[in-house]
Design an enzyme around this catalytic site. Structure first.
Site, mmCIF file in Angstrom:
data_model
loop_
_atom_site.group_PDB
_atom_site.id
_atom_site.type_symbol
_atom_site.label_atom_id
_atom_site.label_comp_id
_atom_site.label_asym_id
_atom_site.label_seq_id
_atom_site.Cartn_x
_atom_site.Cartn_y
_atom_site.Cartn_z
ATOM 1 N N SER A 112 -3.023 7.524 -12.811
ATOM 2 C CA SER A 112 -2.882 6.166 -13.319
ATOM 3 C C SER A 112 -1.804 6.154 -14.416
ATOM 4 O O SER A 112 -0.682 6.574 -14.142
ATOM 5 C CB SER A 112 -4.234 5.623 -13.791
ATOM 6 N N HIS A 249 -10.063 3.897 -7.552
ATOM 7 C CA HIS A 249 -8.989 4.199 -8.495
ATOM 8 C C HIS A 249 -9.133 5.595 -9.098
ATOM 9 O O HIS A 249 -8.139 6.225 -9.444
ATOM 10 C CB HIS A 249 -8.980 3.138 -9.602
#
Length: 282
Positions: A112, A249
């Site tokens: 991320s 995610h």
């Protein structure tokens, strides 16, 4: 040291152990790098996170690879240190700290926000004339020329930002309504969101020339980052590969086995002499 105070130079060869001991472990590493590792993997964490995200990795990555989580200032054991809010300045600081350990074969993994940080460190290292990473692994993050997947730092109030973090899997629901916990966490998150928004200022949108081998990972169930936005890292790559893996995610935590199987296979291919041919524990 002046010429007058310089000590005579010994003709005795310096052992690898003594030479490495002379390099102090930088504050950004949670432990000292392992001696004589064929490959070091420096790992950069997500927004609002810390190096503890990578705590399980040494048990899952092929044993010959030295897994080195990078701890950014202002969190976990470094919580008293001033935080960065600009990815360019952060990358330059990390290169200064890590440079003695970047002279041997190494790779970067960024998850991320960490993908952007890892890319910025690679760019700063190139500008400084350092050794490029053997590969840049990026997970769950859009390429720099795409709209950042994370919101601007001041878009949400505290309650809304906390809910957003819970929804993407980055925060336990037990934090909701705990103002004393959120008051410590959310300022860190907001500065990290500023890091994510500073990529254009840092000149990361259009590389001078693709010089990195990039392997990108996208979670099949990631509701925050579209796989095509992850695929867009190809623009920054000399060679490029996109792998979709199960999970959302935070797929290294949610569905670790398929991810580590792919990562280990890629790491083994990077080994000098292709040491450690086993794909590792996965």
């Amino acid at each position: 040291m002046t010429a007058a105070s310089a000590e005579p130079v010994s003709a005795e060869p310096v052992s690898a152990e003594r030479a490495c001991a002379a390099r102090q472990t930088p504050a950004c590493l949670v432990r000292a790098p392992r001696e004589n590792a064929p490959l070091r993997l420096f790992c950069f964490h997500h927004a609002g996170g810390g190096a503890s995200f990578f705590a399980p990795w040494p048990g899952r990555v092929v044993p010959s690879v030295d897994v080195l989580p990078v701890q950014l200032p202002g969190r976990e054991a470094r919580y008293r240190e001033p935080r960065f809010d600009d990815v360019g300045r952060l990358a330059e600081a990390l290169v200064r700290e890590l440079e003695p350990w970047l002279r041997e074969p190494h790779a970067f993994y960024g998850h991320s926000m960490g993908a952007l940080v890892a890319f910025a460190v690679a760019a700063a290292l190139e500008r400084a004339g350092g050794r490029a990473p053997s590969a840049l692994f990026v997970g769950a993050y859009a390429a720099p020329h795409r709209t950042p997947p994370l919101p601007p730092a001041d878009r949400y109030g505290d309650a809304e930002l906390a809910r957003f973090l819970v929804d993407v899997g980055g925060l336990s629901p037990e934090f909701l309504g705990r103002d004393e916990w959120l008051s410590a966490l959310l300022p860190v998150v907001r500065d990290d969101l500023r890091i994510c928004a500073s990529h254009r200022k840092a000149g990361l949108v259009v590389p001078a020339r693709p010089s990195l081998d990039v392997h990108a990972f996208a979670g099949a169930d990631d509701t925050l980052v579209d796989p095509e936005a992850v695929r867009a890292w190809e623009r920054y790559a000399r060679t490029f590969r996109l792998t979709r893996v199960p999970g959302g995610h935070f797929f290294p935590r949610e569905a670790p086995a398929p991810f580590f199987r792919e990562l280990n296979a890629a790491l083994v291919r990077l080994m000098p002499g292709r040491a450690g041919r086993s794909a590792g524990p996965g």
